[in-house]
Design a protein around this motif. Structure first.
Motif, PDB file in Angstrom:
ATOM      1  N   ASN A 100       0.820  -1.217   0.000  1.00 42.95           N
ATOM      2  CA  ASN A 100       0.000   0.000   0.000  1.00 42.95           C
ATOM      3  C   ASN A 100       0.852   1.265   0.000  1.00 42.95           C
ATOM      4  O   ASN A 100       0.440   2.304   0.515  1.00 42.95           O
ATOM      5  N   TYR A 148      -2.009   4.624  -7.840  1.00 40.28           N
ATOM      6  CA  TYR A 148      -1.924   4.668  -6.378  1.00 40.28           C
ATOM      7  C   TYR A 148      -2.489   5.971  -5.814  1.00 40.28           C
ATOM      8  O   TYR A 148      -2.964   6.003  -4.673  1.00 40.28           O
ATOM      9  N   TYR A 201      -6.214   5.251  -5.880  1.00 40.05           N
ATOM     10  CA  TYR A 201      -6.458   4.164  -4.924  1.00 40.05           C
ATOM     11  C   TYR A 201      -6.433   4.703  -3.501  1.00 40.05           C
ATOM     12  O   TYR A 201      -7.310   4.395  -2.691  1.00 40.05           O
ATOM     13  N   ARG A 228      -9.493   4.468  -1.043  1.00 41.24           N
ATOM     14  CA  ARG A 228      -9.394   3.422  -0.024  1.00 41.24           C
ATOM     15  C   ARG A 228      -8.705   3.856   1.270  1.00 41.24           C
ATOM     16  O   ARG A 228      -8.856   3.178   2.287  1.00 41.24           O
ATOM     17  N   PHE A 241     -10.638   4.744 -12.360  1.00 41.99           N
ATOM     18  CA  PHE A 241     -10.195   3.855 -11.287  1.00 41.99           C
ATOM     19  C   PHE A 241     -10.740   2.448 -11.497  1.00 41.99           C
ATOM     20  O   PHE A 241     -10.008   1.453 -11.376  1.00 41.99           O
ATOM     21  N   MET A 256      -8.610  -0.932 -11.974  1.00 42.85           N
ATOM     22  CA  MET A 256      -8.822  -2.050 -11.056  1.00 42.85           C
ATOM     23  C   MET A 256      -9.150  -3.339 -11.801  1.00 42.85           C
ATOM     24  O   MET A 256      -8.881  -4.438 -11.306  1.00 42.85           O
TER      25      MET A 256
END
Length: 205
Positions: free
Chosen positions: A8, A165, A168, A172, A186, A190
């Motif tokens: 992450n 990222y 993301y 998230r 996005f 994904m």
């Protein structure tokens, strides 16, 4: 090759690129929760104490996301991750620089590490809000670049691996709403098998 990463983190971009290329590589976890980036074992790999770092076939190590991304795209042109021609390359580098140096380092760093910028604990909420504003501004600047295209520069490229990222984290981690256009973008990213493999390998969703 070996990718030093933390789940992450911005190393997701390079992880995606390696999956898109499809050549064998190794993953080496740098556990930020254990401050592994500051331990002698990793400092011997990258004195900068951050990820990503890429150990190449000759044993040398390359750092900095834009440099690693460009290197891999040039090393494996058959993957089609970097359009040919000086204009296309410089526009790709322009996007990589803005994504990493401005949206990430100026915006998200304030959101995720407010104590770095706040004189006191009481100042941290203001720092976080400043970071959120910077991220939103960055996405507002990048969205017109995307326009009605599927990807930032028309064809899928290393710039999209980096922008992944950013969106993301918005969706998230930072809970920053995406516009309809960026949400569709996005979702498109994904759905890519390489992205799904990266997420699975890093224990994300």
């Amino acid at each position: 090759m070996k990718l030093y990463y933390s789940p992450n983190s911005c190393a997701m971009a390079v992880h995606i690129i390696l999956e898109e290329i499809g050549k064998p590589y190794e993953l080496a976890l740098v556990d930020f929760s254990q401050a592994a980036q500051y331990k002698p074992e990793y400092l011997a790999i990258s004195p900068k104490s951050k990820v990503p770092a890429l150990q190449r076939y000759d044993g040398s190590v390359l750092t900095e996301l834009p440099a690693i991304s460009w290197y891999l795209a040039k090393l494996y042109p058959e993957a089609g991750l970097l359009a040919e021609g000086i204009e296309a390359e410089v526009r790709t580098l322009e996007l990589l620089e803005y994504i990493t140096a401005t949206v990430h380092m100026r915006g998200y760093t304030r959101i995720f590490r407010p104590a770095t910028f706040a004189p006191t604990k009481d100042d941290e909420p203001t720092v976080i809000e400043t970071g959120r504003s910077m991220v939103i501004q960055g996405m507002n600047i990048l969205e017109p670049v995307l326009g009605d295209k599927d990807y930032l520069l028309g064809n899928y490229s290393i710039a999209d691996c980096a922008f992944f990222y950013i969106v993301y984290w918005a969706a998230r981690r930072a809970h920053i709403p995406l516009s309809a256009r960026l949400q569709a973008y996005f979702d498109r990213l994904m759905a890519r098998p390489a992205v799904q493999r990266m997420l699975a390998a890093e224990g994300l969703h």
